[in-house]
Design an enzyme around this catalytic site. Structure first.
Site, short mmCIF file in Angstrom:
data_model
loop_
_atom_site.label_atom_id
_atom_site.label_comp_id
_atom_site.label_asym_id
_atom_site.label_seq_id
_atom_site.Cartn_x
_atom_site.Cartn_y
_atom_site.Cartn_z
CB SER A 88 -0.85 0.11 1.17
OG SER A 88 -1.60 -1.10 1.28
N1 SAH Z 1 -1.04 -4.39 4.07
C1 SAH Z 1 -0.41 -4.89 2.72
C2 SAH Z 1 -1.13 -4.65 1.39
C3 SAH Z 1 -1.23 -6.02 0.91
S1 SAH Z 1 -2.56 -5.65 -0.67
C4 SAH Z 1 0.87 -4.41 2.72
O1 SAH Z 1 1.35 -3.60 3.45
O2 SAH Z 1 1.84 -4.76 1.69
C5 SAH Z 1 -3.81 -6.58 0.02
C6 SAH Z 1 -3.52 -7.95 0.26
O3 SAH Z 1 -4.76 -8.66 0.56
C7 SAH Z 1 -3.01 -8.97 -0.92
O4 SAH Z 1 -1.75 -9.61 -0.54
C8 SAH Z 1 -4.12 -10.16 -1.21
O5 SAH Z 1 -3.55 -11.34 -1.35
C9 SAH Z 1 -4.74 -9.92 0.22
N2 SAH Z 1 -6.01 -10.52 0.49
C10 SAH Z 1 -7.24 -10.31 -0.43
N3 SAH Z 1 -8.36 -10.94 -0.11
C11 SAH Z 1 -7.78 -11.45 1.17
C12 SAH Z 1 -8.42 -12.36 1.99
N4 SAH Z 1 -9.85 -12.67 1.91
N5 SAH Z 1 -8.13 -12.76 3.18
C13 SAH Z 1 -6.62 -12.42 3.32
N6 SAH Z 1 -6.08 -11.88 2.60
C14 SAH Z 1 -6.62 -11.32 1.53
#
Ligand code: SAH
Length: 224
Positions: A70
């Site tokens: 993010s």
């Molecule tokens: N907070 C993260 C942002 C990652 S983007 C960072 O700092 O890098 C969002 C993430 O949510 C992705 O890796 C995706 O695989 C995950 N995601 C999407 N749906 C999900 C779910 N139902 N349960 C767990 N993770 C999920």
């Protein structure tokens, strides 16, 4: 706050200082604990080699598997809204690179981070371990269901855009607990703060417009 002036935490310190000042403080992030945490956690440690040059830029970056780390501002904003105290316990849904989980781990006593994609969870685990962040447990699974083993939580932060509030997450909040979640369509969301009242009902307040990757799994978007 004094930085841990050693190893990877010291690298790219001036870029991190500039990020905190220009992208966060000047844009209205005022919580000093959050600003210190953003300074303490090296974002470049969570960014793949090909994107290293951009690790402190004002944007989300690809981390593989079609997912992103993010934008620093959104991480700081979500952490600020979560309003964590030192003794608190937090759940990070959508751990991705592990960056936000690492920042949350500076702000409270215990973090559980959950990621759907096993490969990303493994990478995140390695990055966090390399930084010596050990008040954190990373699990692979569908974050729509929360993580009952360590519930209830003082705050839950979701890093993927959702069509609605997953009921299990509200259930797993303590009374007065905070759920920070991007709510809206697949293309555009609003960062919402859901607060659980003592009687179990919720209040909703809307903050920044944002664009997150879609939340998948049982409460998210069917085929995202
Ligand atoms: N907070 C993260 C942002 C990652 S983007 C960072 O700092 O890098 C969002 C993430 O949510 C992705 O890796 C995706 O695989 C995950 N995601 C999407 N749906 C999900 C779910 N139902 N349960 C767990 N993770 C999920």
């Amino acid at each position: 706050m004094q930085p841990e002036r050693q190893g990877i935490r010291e690298e790219r310190w001036s870029e991190r200082l500039a990020m905190v000042d220009q992208q966060l403080r000047r844009r209205g992030i005022h919580d000093e604990r959050v600003l210190s945490a953003m300074l303490a956690v090296p974002r470049h440690a969570f960014v793949p080699p090909a994107m290293q040059y951009a690790a402190y830029e004002d944007r989300a970056l690809p981390i593989g598997e079609g997912q992103t780390i993010s934008q620093p501002y959104m991480v700081a904003r979500a952490c600020e809204l979560a309003a964590l105290g030192e003794e608190d316990c937090a759940l990070d849904v959508g751990a991705g690179s592990g960056y936000q989980a690492g920042v949350l781990a500076q702000l409270c006593a215990r973090v559980v981070a959950i990621e759907l994609v096993e490969k990303l969870a493994e990478q995140a685990d390695r990055a966090l371990a390399a930084l010596g962040i050990d008040n954190l447990r990373l699990v692979t699974g569908d974050g729509n269901n929360g993580f009952r083993d360590e519930a209830p939580y003082d705050a839950i932060v979701v890093a993927a855009g959702a069509p609605g509030v997953p009921t299990a997450l509200v259930e797993q909040l303590k009374p007065e607990g905070r759920l920070v979640i991007p709510l809206g369509s697949g293309e555009m969301q609003t960062l919402a703060l859901i607060t659980k009242r003592p009687d179990g009902s919720v209040d909703r307040a809307d903050y920044d417009p944002c664009v997150y990757v879609p939340l998948r799994g049982s409460g998210g978007w069917a085929d995202a």
